[in-house]
Design an enzyme around this catalytic site. Structure first.
Site, PDB file in Angstrom:
ATOM      1  N   HIS A 147       0.772  -1.126   0.005  1.00  9.46           N
ATOM      2  CA  HIS A 147       0.011   0.236   0.136  1.00  9.46           C
ATOM      3  C   HIS A 147       1.087   1.435   0.031  1.00  9.46           C
ATOM      4  CE1 HIS A 147      -3.653   2.169   0.641  1.00  9.46           C
ATOM      5  NE2 HIS A 147      -2.831   3.057   1.682  1.00  9.46           N
ATOM      6  N   ARG A 151      -7.367  -5.646 -15.859  1.00  7.69           N
ATOM      7  CA  ARG A 151      -7.786  -6.750 -14.848  1.00  7.69           C
ATOM      8  C   ARG A 151      -9.107  -6.775 -14.628  1.00  7.69           C
ATOM      9  NH1 ARG A 151      -2.701  -4.146 -12.518  1.00  7.69           N
ATOM     10  NH2 ARG A 151      -1.415  -5.742 -11.706  1.00  7.69           N
ATOM     11  N   ARG A 181      -7.497  -9.315 -19.834  1.00  2.61           N
ATOM     12  CA  ARG A 181      -7.298 -10.555 -19.145  1.00  2.61           C
ATOM     13  C   ARG A 181      -8.432 -11.242 -18.500  1.00  2.61           C
ATOM     14  NH1 ARG A 181      -3.426 -10.494 -13.717  1.00  2.61           N
ATOM     15  NH2 ARG A 181      -5.136  -9.464 -13.016  1.00  2.61           N
ATOM     16  N   GLU A 228       3.110 -16.247 -15.334  1.00  5.06           N
ATOM     17  CA  GLU A 228       3.444 -15.850 -13.618  1.00  5.06           C
ATOM     18  C   GLU A 228       3.681 -16.932 -13.075  1.00  5.06           C
ATOM     19  OE1 GLU A 228      -0.098 -13.037 -13.030  1.00  5.06           O
ATOM     20  OE2 GLU A 228      -1.079 -14.780 -13.772  1.00  5.06           O
ATOM     21  N   ASN A 257       4.643  -9.656 -10.958  1.00  2.89           N
ATOM     22  CA  ASN A 257       4.321  -9.553  -9.594  1.00  2.89           C
ATOM     23  C   ASN A 257       4.276 -10.997  -8.965  1.00  2.89           C
ATOM     24  OD1 ASN A 257       4.151  -7.061  -9.939  1.00  2.89           O
ATOM     25  ND2 ASN A 257       1.912  -6.855 -10.226  1.00  2.89           N
ATOM     26  N   ASP A 258       3.317 -11.940  -9.695  1.00  4.08           N
ATOM     27  CA  ASP A 258       3.118 -13.386  -9.416  1.00  4.08           C
ATOM     28  C   ASP A 258       4.474 -14.043  -9.714  1.00  4.08           C
ATOM     29  OD1 ASP A 258       0.783 -13.794  -8.030  1.00  4.08           O
ATOM     30  OD2 ASP A 258      -0.217 -13.145  -9.728  1.00  4.08           O
ATOM     31  N   ARG A 263       3.501 -12.184  -1.965  1.00  3.65           N
ATOM     32  CA  ARG A 263       3.823 -10.882  -2.463  1.00  3.65           C
ATOM     33  C   ARG A 263       2.955  -9.860  -1.433  1.00  3.65           C
ATOM     34  NH1 ARG A 263       0.033 -10.637  -7.944  1.00  3.65           N
ATOM     35  NH2 ARG A 263      -0.327  -8.530  -7.410  1.00  3.65           N
ATOM     36  N   CYS A 285       3.840  -7.186 -17.925  1.00  6.70           N
ATOM     37  CA  CYS A 285       2.547  -6.147 -17.369  1.00  6.70           C
ATOM     38  C   CYS A 285       2.567  -6.054 -15.863  1.00  6.70           C
ATOM     39  CB  CYS A 285       1.347  -6.640 -17.940  1.00  6.70           C
ATOM     40  SG  CYS A 285       0.770  -8.392 -17.323  1.00  6.70           S
TER      41      CYS A 285
HETATM   42  C1  PEP Z   1       1.211  -9.806 -12.154  1.00 10.45           C
HETATM   43  O1  PEP Z   1       1.289 -10.926 -11.337  1.00 10.45           O
HETATM   44  O2  PEP Z   1       2.407  -9.382 -12.157  1.00 10.45           O
HETATM   45  C2  PEP Z   1       0.152  -9.362 -12.552  1.00 10.45           C
HETATM   46  C3  PEP Z   1       0.307  -8.177 -13.479  1.00 10.45           C
HETATM   47  O3  PEP Z   1      -1.179  -9.579 -12.203  1.00 10.45           O
HETATM   48  P1  PEP Z   1      -1.786  -9.363 -10.774  1.00 10.45           P
HETATM   49  O4  PEP Z   1      -0.745  -8.089 -10.226  1.00 10.45           O
HETATM   50  O5  PEP Z   1      -3.127  -8.620 -11.098  1.00 10.45           O
HETATM   51  O6  PEP Z   1      -1.790 -10.711 -10.269  1.00 10.45           O
HETATM   52 MG    MG Z   2      -0.779 -11.850 -11.365  1.00  7.11          MG
END
Ligand code: PEP
Ligand code: MG
Length: 572
Positions: A205, A307, A344, A432, A455-456, A466, A503
């Site tokens: 955050h 998303r 997505r 991911e 991110n994932d 995460r 992304c």
């Molecule tokens: C990611 O995992 O990098 C991604 C773009 O999807 P989200 O952050 O929505 O899980």
């Molecule tokens: Mg993701």
């Protein structure tokens, strides 16, 4: 594959001076000023002095509780009135939670049982925390808000100032263990010039708020909360350092230079290309019609990640195909001018629970039935969403690509691609899960494009949640293992002659963006706010420098060395 085993030693010094702390840099820029410490807990001395409050009877104690709750709820409501969007919603919800009747009955019961007001409040909140935690999902996320309410009510009862951000009297560096939404809403970037937290990751955050405010931010800075309030520090949000004892004139000059650079970046207006003229594709990440509309005025060639699940977080029942088509058309319409949108399919589950799609009671939801996996037992859910997307694409005439999240096997990719192509749309999958990166070349035999969700991918490659605020050093896309997986995927894309984009948050990091382009990534999709700084940075470097940056990060032993190597290459 060539890049995988390559190692390169840059000879960069990994030691930081004794008076410098370091953490994960998340928003670039330099700021200097005194440390302003967020008050986390109510002083135990004040609680001890207050004791049981000396009330004549439980009714009088309950009246004191009611008065404290009214004051706390009013503070939330006042903050909500001057906040916007999600922050305003969170604060209004907190005001409601503070006034909750169930919480009040719990407190009243504890008072009747002879407890003092502080113990009664703490006991009632503990009970609620247990219930919320057991319910999981979004309810569990309200636990932070409940604890925030508890601290504020107790502070009011014992006559202490409210915990949270003290009002700065001069431009200051806000330092905290971690920051709650109620701490950060309404921060004035003229007075709070940087954020530094002891915990929290790149997607926390705190990082999101700092990006919104456009102020430098470092998270996961071990030892930062031990600094005495008022200590003069220089924060470098690109290097991830917090220095003490800097010469004030020198610090001022660095801050000025950084401000000048940031202003220059904000004025970049595309089109995206490297300094030697290689055209680049920058795209926006969006969540709904409104964000798609506002991103469309930025210098982007389209949307690289819509998303869809974020449109349905508050829905109990699955929307009909027609309703879905209306929602998706709002996102597609602003890009019917020849740009394209990557939609997505639902990434419900884990940190994004959706009532009509998420499986209840999973032991380990991040490794459970989320994303594409929800359609294994419920193929109609996917079919109806694809029908809605196809209808919106036809209605708007916008070029529409569709990708699935959380794809682990080539068979899953092939099955999904078949369904998407049957509707006349371009089909891709997200990378991911490390298995998808390792098999990128085979994935590309069955799909039209790949998009790397860093991110994932980071979470799964590093086995680090995460959302875990104390694992920021692991949930860092600059980790060598994550970069190797990205390089493998980019390499497969080049060989197959098919697009491979990024992304995840990594695409929004101007330094890392240079290395990603150097690896052969074909598009970068990010929060609209990040587009100009990334575009401006890429416009300053040649493709050759990007390739050198890719080599450097792939050879670096750890994230800090990788960042230092790229900064040296770019002359920062
Ligand atoms: C990611 O995992 O990098 C991604 C773009 O999807 P989200 O952050 O929505 O899980
Ligand atoms: Mg993701």
């Amino acid at each position: 594959m060539l890049l995988v085993n390559r190692t390169l030693f840059y000879g960069v010094s990994m030691t930081t001076p004794a008076n410098t702390l370091s953490g994960t840099p998340v928003v670039p820029g330099v700021a200097a000023g005194p440390v302003l410490l967020v008050r986390g807990e109510v002083s135990p001395d004040a609680i001890a002095r207050y004791g049981d409050g000396d009330f004549a009877d439980p009714e009088a104690a309950l009246a004191a509780y009611d008065e404290a709750v009214a004051a706390v709820a009013d503070t939330f409501s006042t903050k909500a009135a001057s906040a916007q969007g999600a922050a305003a919603e969170v604060l209004t919800a907190s005001a409601g939670l503070a006034r909750d009747k169930g919480l009040r009955s719990g407190v009243a019961k504890n008072l009747q049982a002879g407890q003092g007001p502080v113990t009664a409040v703490q006991g009632a909140v503990d009970q609620f925390v247990t219930i919320f935690t057991t319910m999981g999902g979004l309810m569990a996320e309200r636990v932070t808000d409940l604890r925030d309410i508890e601290r504020r009510v107790v502070a009011h009862l014992v006559g202490e100032p409210a915990p949270g951000v003290p009002t700065p009297t001069e431009p200051s560096i806000l330092v905290a263990e971690d920051l709650a939404p109620s701490d950060t809403s309404g921060l004035d970037p003229e007075l709070v010039t940087a954020l530094v937290t002891e915990r929290g990751g790149a997607t926390s955050h705190t990082a999101i708020i700092a990006r919104q405010l456009g102020i430098p931010c470092v998270v996961g800075a071990a030892g930062i909360t031990a600094l005495p309030a008022g200590t003069f520090v220089v924060v470098d949000g690109e290097a991830g350092t917090i220095e003490q004892g800097a010469d004030p004139d020198e610090a001022r000059a660095r801050v000025e230079e950084s401000r000048r650079v940031r202003e220059e970046l904000a004025h970049w207006s595309g089109p995206a290309a490297t300094a030697d003229g290689l055209p680049l594709k920058l795209l926006a990440n969006v969540a709904d019609g409104a964000s798609a509309q506002s991103a469309s005025t930025e210098p982007v060639q389209g949307v690289g990640l819509f998303r869809t699940e974020l449109c349905f977080l508050d829905r109990k029942d699955e929307p009909s195909v027609e309703e879905q088509a209306d929602i998706y058309a709002e996102v597609l319409a602003p890009y019917s001018d020849g740009r394209y949108v990557v939609v997505r399919t639902l990434d419900a589950g884990s940190d994004k629970p959706i009532a009509f799609a998420t499986q209840a009671g999973e032991e380990n939801p991040a490794l459970g039935v989320r994303g594409l996996r929800l359609s294994f037992d419920n193929p109609g859910l996917m079919d109806r969403q694809l029908d809605g997307i196809a209808a919106a694409a036809e209605r708007t005439g916008t070029e529409t690509w569709v990708m699935a999240p959380m794809v682990a096997t080539v068979a899953e990719a092939a099955d999904f691609a078949g369904k998407v192509r049957a509707r006349g749309l371009k089909a891709g999958v997200m990378v991911e899960i490390p298995s998808a990166a390792l098999l990128a070349h085979r994935m590309l035999e069955v799909v039209d494009f790949l998009s790397i969700g860093t991110n994932d991918l980071t979470q799964y490659a590093m086995a680090a949640d995460r959302m875990a605020t104390d694992l920021a050093h692991l949930t860092d896309p600059w980790q060598p293992a994550v970069l190797q997986l990205i390089a493998i995927t980019a390499h497969a894309g080049r060989e197959a002659g098919k697009p491979v984009g990024v992304c995840g948050e990594a695409a929004a990091d101007p330094l890392l963006a240079t290395a990603l382009i150097g690896m052969g990534i074909s598009s970068l999709s990010m929060a609209a706010r990040a587009v100009r700084p990334v575009g401006a940075q890429l416009g300053k470097v040649s493709l050759e420098t990007c390739e050198a940056a890719a080599e450097a990060v792939l050879g670096a032993p750890d994230p800090m060395a990788a960042r230092t190597a790229v900064r040296e290459l770019l002359g920062h």
